[in-house]
Enzyme design. Sequence first.
Site, mmCIF file in Angstrom:
data_model
loop_
_atom_site.group_PDB
_atom_site.id
_atom_site.type_symbol
_atom_site.label_atom_id
_atom_site.label_comp_id
_atom_site.label_asym_id
_atom_site.label_seq_id
_atom_site.Cartn_x
_atom_site.Cartn_y
_atom_site.Cartn_z
ATOM 1 N N LYS A 49 -1.757 1.757 -14.128
ATOM 2 C CA LYS A 49 -2.299 0.565 -13.470
ATOM 3 C C LYS A 49 -3.803 0.447 -13.761
ATOM 4 O O LYS A 49 -4.329 -0.629 -14.002
ATOM 5 C CB LYS A 49 -2.033 0.628 -11.955
ATOM 6 C CG LYS A 49 -0.549 0.469 -11.634
ATOM 7 C CD LYS A 49 -0.168 0.866 -10.218
ATOM 8 C CE LYS A 49 1.363 0.851 -10.069
ATOM 9 N NZ LYS A 49 1.837 1.300 -8.765
ATOM 10 N N GLN A 93 -0.462 3.810 -3.307
ATOM 11 C CA GLN A 93 0.671 4.287 -4.098
ATOM 12 C C GLN A 93 1.683 5.002 -3.201
ATOM 13 O O GLN A 93 1.328 5.897 -2.437
ATOM 14 C CB GLN A 93 0.153 5.239 -5.204
ATOM 15 C CG GLN A 93 1.230 5.688 -6.169
ATOM 16 C CD GLN A 93 1.835 4.548 -6.996
ATOM 17 O OE1 GLN A 93 1.123 3.677 -7.507
ATOM 18 N NE2 GLN A 93 3.153 4.523 -7.093
ATOM 19 N N ASP A 116 0.795 -5.436 -3.798
ATOM 20 C CA ASP A 116 2.168 -4.956 -3.980
ATOM 21 C C ASP A 116 3.177 -5.913 -3.341
ATOM 22 O O ASP A 116 4.375 -5.798 -3.584
ATOM 23 C CB ASP A 116 2.330 -3.562 -3.330
ATOM 24 C CG ASP A 116 2.312 -2.439 -4.355
ATOM 25 O OD1 ASP A 116 2.606 -2.713 -5.544
ATOM 26 O OD2 ASP A 116 2.013 -1.285 -3.975
#
Length: 279
Positions: A49, A93, A116
């Site tokens: 990412k 994460q 997200d």
Amino acid sequence: MTKLIDGKKIAEEIMRDIKAKVTSLEQKPGLALLLVGDNPASLSYVRAKKRGCAATGIVSTLLEFPTALKESELLAKIEDLNQDPSINGILVQLPLPPHIDEKKVMLAIDPKKDVDGFHPLNVGKMLLGDSSGLLPCTPQGIKVLLEKSQIAVAGKHVVIIGRSNIVGKPLAAILMQKKPGCNATVTICHSRTENLLAIARSADILVAAIGSPHFVGPHMIKPGAVLIDVGINRANGKIVGDVDFEAALPIVSQITPVPGGVGPMTIAMLLQNTCKHRF
Ligand code: NAD
């Protein structure tokens, strides 16, 4: 015509477009990546990412914390980032260590910075078809992959194997919308589904999101179907999907490889979400 759906190439095109737009911004978009603990898979996802940010001009900040980090400390950090005007996206994460409540963490993120797309407000907007929210990256990446590959979705039977909150459920919610690139008839299958084989064989578009190498074999595929393999499994030191790719290839009309299919699209969508409120 090649049967391969080249997710890497499509993701690179999207990233080129993001880069061009980011270049014209005086203050670059900022993405904070929060990693708790030292799970090697999580570390490799976060690094990928970060590379995506570097390639598009997005400023990324990786914040690494020990496994013993207190939930209250993580929530306080998120609140700081919510208030920080240089940060447009906050990504925590997953998975988190068991002593940290993921639901509380997702709720703490400002929905506008929830790149997200896991905050309940964004999940609700997705279900309602309200495009002011942020969509989860993997399912949105699949929708864009189908669109860019000119694969007709409207009216088709899409069968998704897997009902997780990050892939199966949101993909169903997206593809069933009355919107361009959607309008599918969606069936979700899961570990308790009866007649999985027959349902999978009725799919025009079959999506495998199980997390089990080679789960989908040729016996489960209708000739000419499109196959989307979401799986990322480590087997014998190699990354493999949920589909027995070699056996499926002669049967399908199109198929995503692993790696190089859905994975790069997930990152491209993350970068797009980071910039959504800036362009
Ligand atoms: P998950 O473990 O949360 O969900 C797996 C789903 O598979 C469950 O809903 C379960 O009901 C279903 N399932 C399990 N066994 C089954 C069976 N025998 N028959 C039918 N259904 C069964 O997994 P997830 O987070 O959705 O991830 C799935 C896979 O996708 C994993 O390999 C993961 O690494 C990968 N993934 C890839 C990306 C990407 O960017 N490419 C993103 C997220 C997840």
